[in-house]
Design a protein around this motif. Structure first.
Motif, short mmCIF file in Angstrom:
data_model
loop_
_atom_site.label_atom_id
_atom_site.label_comp_id
_atom_site.label_asym_id
_atom_site.label_seq_id
_atom_site.Cartn_x
_atom_site.Cartn_y
_atom_site.Cartn_z
N ALA A 128 50.87 50.03 36.42
CA ALA A 128 51.18 50.41 37.81
C ALA A 128 49.92 50.43 38.67
CB ALA A 128 51.86 51.79 37.83
N LYS A 129 48.86 50.97 38.13
CA LYS A 129 47.60 51.04 38.87
C LYS A 129 47.04 49.64 39.16
CE LYS A 129 42.98 53.03 38.60
NZ LYS A 129 42.01 53.79 37.79
N GLU A 130 47.05 48.77 38.17
CA GLU A 130 46.51 47.42 38.34
C GLU A 130 47.40 46.57 39.24
OE1 GLU A 130 43.50 46.22 37.44
OE2 GLU A 130 43.17 48.32 36.91
N LEU A 131 48.72 46.68 39.07
CA LEU A 131 49.63 45.91 39.91
C LEU A 131 49.54 46.36 41.36
CD1 LEU A 131 52.62 45.85 37.43
CD2 LEU A 131 51.47 43.81 38.32
N LYS A 132 49.33 47.63 41.59
CA LYS A 132 49.15 48.14 42.95
C LYS A 132 47.91 47.52 43.58
CE LYS A 132 50.72 51.31 45.22
NZ LYS A 132 51.69 51.28 46.33
N LYS A 133 46.80 47.50 42.84
CA LYS A 133 45.58 46.89 43.36
C LYS A 133 45.78 45.40 43.61
CE LYS A 133 42.49 48.41 40.36
NZ LYS A 133 41.17 48.68 39.73
N MET A 134 46.44 44.72 42.70
CA MET A 134 46.70 43.29 42.86
C MET A 134 47.50 43.02 44.14
SD MET A 134 47.58 42.22 38.92
CE MET A 134 48.02 40.51 39.27
N SER A 135 48.47 43.89 44.43
CA SER A 135 49.31 43.70 45.62
C SER A 135 48.53 43.96 46.91
CB SER A 135 50.55 44.59 45.56
OG SER A 135 50.24 45.94 45.82
N TYR A 136 47.47 44.75 46.83
CA TYR A 136 46.66 45.11 47.99
C TYR A 136 45.34 44.34 48.02
CZ TYR A 136 49.43 49.07 49.71
OH TYR A 136 50.40 49.86 50.26
N ASP A 137 45.37 43.06 47.75
CA ASP A 137 44.16 42.23 47.83
C ASP A 137 43.06 42.69 46.88
OD1 ASP A 137 45.02 40.41 49.97
OD2 ASP A 137 44.99 42.20 51.22
N GLY A 138 43.44 43.35 45.79
CA GLY A 138 42.45 43.79 44.81
C GLY A 138 41.78 45.11 45.14
N ARG A 139 42.23 45.76 46.18
CA ARG A 139 41.56 46.99 46.63
C ARG A 139 42.39 48.24 46.33
NH1 ARG A 139 43.43 48.27 52.08
NH2 ARG A 139 44.98 46.73 52.69
N GLU A 140 41.72 49.38 46.39
CA GLU A 140 42.42 50.66 46.31
C GLU A 140 43.05 50.91 47.67
OE1 GLU A 140 42.80 52.71 43.80
OE2 GLU A 140 41.37 51.96 42.32
N PRO A 141 44.35 51.21 47.73
CA PRO A 141 45.03 51.30 49.02
C PRO A 141 44.50 52.36 49.98
CG PRO A 141 46.61 51.29 47.21
CD PRO A 141 45.25 51.36 46.62
N CYS A 142 44.07 53.51 49.50
CA CYS A 142 43.73 54.62 50.39
C CYS A 142 42.25 54.69 50.76
CB CYS A 142 44.18 55.94 49.77
SG CYS A 142 45.97 56.04 49.63
N ILE A 143 41.49 53.67 50.39
CA ILE A 143 40.06 53.65 50.68
C ILE A 143 39.76 52.39 51.50
CG2 ILE A 143 37.74 53.65 49.68
CD1 ILE A 143 39.06 54.70 47.07
N PRO A 144 39.02 52.50 52.62
CA PRO A 144 38.67 51.30 53.39
C PRO A 144 38.05 50.24 52.48
CG PRO A 144 37.99 53.27 54.57
CD PRO A 144 38.44 53.72 53.20
N TRP A 145 38.56 49.01 52.56
CA TRP A 145 38.14 47.97 51.61
C TRP A 145 36.67 47.62 51.75
CZ3 TRP A 145 36.12 43.21 52.70
CH2 TRP A 145 36.25 42.74 54.02
N ARG A 146 36.10 47.77 52.93
CA ARG A 146 34.69 47.40 53.13
C ARG A 146 33.75 48.30 52.35
NH1 ARG A 146 37.34 46.51 57.83
NH2 ARG A 146 37.10 44.47 58.82
N SER A 147 34.24 49.49 51.98
CA SER A 147 33.39 50.41 51.22
C SER A 147 33.68 50.35 49.72
CB SER A 147 33.59 51.85 51.73
OG SER A 147 34.92 52.26 51.55
#
Length: 197
Positions: A128-147
């Motif tokens: 679930a954790k990895e599939l969530k990241k995969m769906s969100y361009d490889g990023r953690e959803p609740c953290i700005p991707w630039r950081s």
């Protein structure tokens, strides 16, 4: 922005509760949910009922996987692999099958009709954790991707907060209403189409 992600999480939790699945990952459509599962599992081959939706065999070509057809009078769902299930037309309380990745659809003809959308049900926390990241361009959803230091190959397949909000608003009614009973013959035999010959 974080509140938007919370709405998606709320929708995931409510659908997971209905199906009795420990985890759920919302996506922009069922086809992309299947694709993420196939990629996550590093699938090399799968089989497909001759009567299903077009995008399922097209996926094989898209991501370089071999497939074969099978004759199957399936009902509610069918397996692509031993673990991955296409449950696009399934709507039944407590119907999650343990140790699987079950992919749902919220396309406009489905029981919970959101116009577009999908979800992966699983009892595997890491998946679930990895599939969530995969769906969100490889990023953690609740953290700005630039950081973030992105470590996962990702795809732009996440569910929008607007779709999740619509899902939350329509869920109670969908739970009360009896679902349509789909039949295998609702789909044509894809092997007879020119594109698959």
């Amino acid at each position: 922005m974080i509140n938007d992600f919370k709405i998606v999480e709320q929708f995931e939790q409510e659908v997971a509760k209905f199906f009795d699945s420990p985890y759920a990952v919302a996506t922009d459509c069922c086809t992309h949910a299947l694709e993420l599962c196939l990629r996550y599992e590093k699938t090399k081959f799968y089989t497909i009922p001759k009567r299903t939706y077009l995008s399922v065999p097209f996926l094989a070509n898209k991501i370089g996987i071999k497939f074969d057809w099978r004759n199957e009078q399936w009902e509610d769902y069918y397996y692509l692999t031993e673990k991955i299930i296409d449950a696009a037309v399934l709507w039944k309380k407590n119907s999650y099958l343990p140790n699987t990745l079950m992919c749902l659809s919220f396309q406009f003809k489905k029981h919970l009709s959101l116009g577009r959308g999908g979800m992966i049900l699983t009892d595997d926390r890491q998946a679930a954790k990895e599939l969530k990241k995969m769906s969100y361009d490889g990023r953690e959803p609740c953290i700005p991707w630039r950081s973030q230091n992105i470590k996962t190959v990702g795809y732009h397949y996440y569910m929008t907060p607007e779709t999740a909000r619509l899902g939350i608003n329509k869920l109670a009614d969908a739970i009360k209403r009896p679902p349509k009973k789909w039949r295998t013959t609702d789909w044509p035999d894809l092997t007879k189409m020119e594109i698959f010959k």
